[in-house]
Design a protein around this motif. Structure first.
Motif, PDB file in Angstrom:
ATOM      1  N   MET A  11     -13.054 -84.010   6.852  1.00  0.00           N
ATOM      2  CA  MET A  11     -13.222 -85.292   6.907  1.00  0.00           C
ATOM      3  C   MET A  11     -13.144 -85.695   8.581  1.00  0.00           C
ATOM      4  O   MET A  11     -12.599 -84.823   9.451  1.00  0.00           O
ATOM      5  CB  MET A  11     -11.589 -85.656   6.886  1.00  0.00           C
ATOM      6  CG  MET A  11     -11.295 -85.662   5.336  1.00  0.00           C
ATOM      7  SD  MET A  11     -12.351 -86.710   4.032  1.00  0.00           S
ATOM      8  CE  MET A  11     -11.601 -88.207   4.203  1.00  0.00           C
ATOM      9  N   LEU A  12     -13.811 -86.663   8.925  1.00  0.00           N
ATOM     10  CA  LEU A  12     -14.024 -87.086  10.267  1.00  0.00           C
ATOM     11  C   LEU A  12     -13.613 -88.377  10.417  1.00  0.00           C
ATOM     12  O   LEU A  12     -13.763 -89.122   9.795  1.00  0.00           O
ATOM     13  CB  LEU A  12     -15.602 -87.075  10.702  1.00  0.00           C
ATOM     14  CG  LEU A  12     -16.205 -85.693  10.843  1.00  0.00           C
ATOM     15  CD1 LEU A  12     -17.671 -86.001  10.998  1.00  0.00           C
ATOM     16  CD2 LEU A  12     -15.705 -84.695  11.658  1.00  0.00           C
ATOM     17  N   ARG A  13     -12.788 -88.875  11.529  1.00  0.00           N
ATOM     18  CA  ARG A  13     -12.485 -90.231  11.874  1.00  0.00           C
ATOM     19  C   ARG A  13     -13.635 -90.830  12.822  1.00  0.00           C
ATOM     20  O   ARG A  13     -14.013 -90.191  13.805  1.00  0.00           O
ATOM     21  CB  ARG A  13     -11.033 -90.243  12.734  1.00  0.00           C
ATOM     22  CG  ARG A  13     -10.650 -91.753  13.047  1.00  0.00           C
ATOM     23  CD  ARG A  13      -9.367 -91.595  13.781  1.00  0.00           C
ATOM     24  NE  ARG A  13      -8.494 -91.168  12.664  1.00  0.00           N
ATOM     25  CZ  ARG A  13      -7.561 -90.025  12.643  1.00  0.00           C
ATOM     26  NH1 ARG A  13      -7.496 -89.410  13.460  1.00  0.00           N
ATOM     27  NH2 ARG A  13      -6.535 -90.031  11.760  1.00  0.00           N
ATOM     28  N   VAL A  14     -13.996 -92.118  12.365  1.00  0.00           N
ATOM     29  CA  VAL A  14     -14.947 -92.875  13.185  1.00  0.00           C
ATOM     30  C   VAL A  14     -14.336 -93.850  13.889  1.00  0.00           C
ATOM     31  O   VAL A  14     -13.528 -94.841  13.103  1.00  0.00           O
ATOM     32  CB  VAL A  14     -16.208 -93.356  12.142  1.00  0.00           C
ATOM     33  CG1 VAL A  14     -17.250 -93.936  12.684  1.00  0.00           C
ATOM     34  CG2 VAL A  14     -16.770 -92.153  11.318  1.00  0.00           C
ATOM     35  N   SER A  15     -14.650 -93.975  15.117  1.00  0.00           N
ATOM     36  CA  SER A  15     -13.931 -94.981  15.915  1.00  0.00           C
ATOM     37  C   SER A  15     -15.304 -95.607  16.897  1.00  0.00           C
ATOM     38  O   SER A  15     -16.382 -94.939  16.759  1.00  0.00           O
ATOM     39  CB  SER A  15     -12.768 -94.564  16.694  1.00  0.00           C
ATOM     40  OG  SER A  15     -13.038 -93.464  17.374  1.00  0.00           O
ATOM     41  N   GLU A  16     -15.059 -96.655  17.490  1.00  0.00           N
ATOM     42  CA  GLU A  16     -15.939 -97.261  18.321  1.00  0.00           C
ATOM     43  C   GLU A  16     -15.448 -97.445  19.677  1.00  0.00           C
ATOM     44  O   GLU A  16     -14.029 -97.975  19.876  1.00  0.00           O
ATOM     45  CB  GLU A  16     -16.401 -98.575  17.819  1.00  0.00           C
ATOM     46  CG  GLU A  16     -17.436 -99.471  18.684  1.00  0.00           C
ATOM     47  CD  GLU A  16     -17.800-100.501  17.935  1.00  0.00           C
ATOM     48  OE1 GLU A  16     -18.603-101.313  18.713  1.00  0.00           O
ATOM     49  OE2 GLU A  16     -17.473-100.758  16.939  1.00  0.00           O
ATOM     50  N   SER A  17     -15.898 -96.869  20.860  1.00  0.00           N
ATOM     51  CA  SER A  17     -15.485 -97.365  22.170  1.00  0.00           C
ATOM     52  C   SER A  17     -15.564 -98.669  22.500  1.00  0.00           C
ATOM     53  O   SER A  17     -16.373 -99.306  21.843  1.00  0.00           O
ATOM     54  CB  SER A  17     -16.114 -96.168  23.246  1.00  0.00           C
ATOM     55  OG  SER A  17     -17.490 -96.727  23.174  1.00  0.00           O
TER      56      SER A  17
ATOM     57  N   ILE B 200     -20.270 -94.867  19.089  1.00  0.00           N
ATOM     58  CA  ILE B 200     -19.689 -94.408  18.000  1.00  0.00           C
ATOM     59  C   ILE B 200     -19.010 -92.865  18.367  1.00  0.00           C
ATOM     60  O   ILE B 200     -19.783 -92.169  18.772  1.00  0.00           O
ATOM     61  CB  ILE B 200     -20.637 -94.426  16.912  1.00  0.00           C
ATOM     62  CG1 ILE B 200     -21.280 -95.747  16.652  1.00  0.00           C
ATOM     63  CG2 ILE B 200     -19.957 -93.533  15.777  1.00  0.00           C
ATOM     64  CD1 ILE B 200     -22.314 -95.629  15.554  1.00  0.00           C
ATOM     65  N   ILE B 201     -17.589 -92.813  17.837  1.00  0.00           N
ATOM     66  CA  ILE B 201     -16.988 -91.728  18.235  1.00  0.00           C
ATOM     67  C   ILE B 201     -16.500 -91.012  17.062  1.00  0.00           C
ATOM     68  O   ILE B 201     -15.836 -91.709  16.131  1.00  0.00           O
ATOM     69  CB  ILE B 201     -15.796 -91.960  19.189  1.00  0.00           C
ATOM     70  CG1 ILE B 201     -16.139 -92.578  20.398  1.00  0.00           C
ATOM     71  CG2 ILE B 201     -14.855 -90.514  19.445  1.00  0.00           C
ATOM     72  CD1 ILE B 201     -14.934 -93.192  21.008  1.00  0.00           C
ATOM     73  N   LEU B 202     -16.954 -89.628  16.647  1.00  0.00           N
ATOM     74  CA  LEU B 202     -16.371 -88.956  15.719  1.00  0.00           C
ATOM     75  C   LEU B 202     -15.369 -87.935  15.798  1.00  0.00           C
ATOM     76  O   LEU B 202     -15.887 -87.114  17.021  1.00  0.00           O
ATOM     77  CB  LEU B 202     -17.783 -88.229  14.851  1.00  0.00           C
ATOM     78  CG  LEU B 202     -19.012 -89.071  14.450  1.00  0.00           C
ATOM     79  CD1 LEU B 202     -20.025 -88.256  13.967  1.00  0.00           C
ATOM     80  CD2 LEU B 202     -18.345 -90.185  13.257  1.00  0.00           C
ATOM     81  N   THR B 203     -14.428 -87.778  15.356  1.00  0.00           N
ATOM     82  CA  THR B 203     -13.193 -86.892  15.693  1.00  0.00           C
ATOM     83  C   THR B 203     -12.811 -86.059  14.397  1.00  0.00           C
ATOM     84  O   THR B 203     -12.635 -87.015  13.481  1.00  0.00           O
ATOM     85  CB  THR B 203     -12.035 -87.794  16.277  1.00  0.00           C
ATOM     86  OG1 THR B 203     -12.470 -88.502  17.332  1.00  0.00           O
ATOM     87  CG2 THR B 203     -11.043 -86.706  16.528  1.00  0.00           C
TER      88      THR B 203
END
Length: 90
Positions: A33-39, A44-47
């Motif tokens: 699983m990857l968390r997707v967020s936005e700066s 786009i940031i994948l963690t």
């Protein structure tokens, strides 16, 4: 490392593949699983989401049960509902 990735169609969804070198470096495997967020500037940031150990899950459920015991209407919550609640609180 920088790469140009292409957005592709897979069924009814659009997908972007992650370069193998990036996956190896971060220990990401198929199915992870990857968390997707936005700066703030729109990047786009994948963690990677680290899996919790069984002990961490037990501790989390114990804390939820303790918290839920304060509310009589929640005493009959199922294990699946507790797991969902634990996931939603992260």
């Amino acid at each position: 490392m920088e790469a140009v990735l292409k957005v592709m169609r897979s069924g009814n969804s659009d997908v972007v593949t992650i370069p193998a070198a990036w996956k190896r470096r971060r220990g990401i495997k198929t199915g992870d699983m990857l968390r997707v967020s936005e700066s703030p500037d729109g990047d786009i940031i994948l963690t990677p989401i680290k899996e919790q150990t069984d002990q961490q899950v037990r501790d989390r459920l114990r804390a939820i049960r303790k918290e839920n015991s304060k509310f009589s209407k929640l005493k009959n919550i199922t294990i699946e509902e507790m797991k969902d609640a634990a996931h939603d609180r992260d």
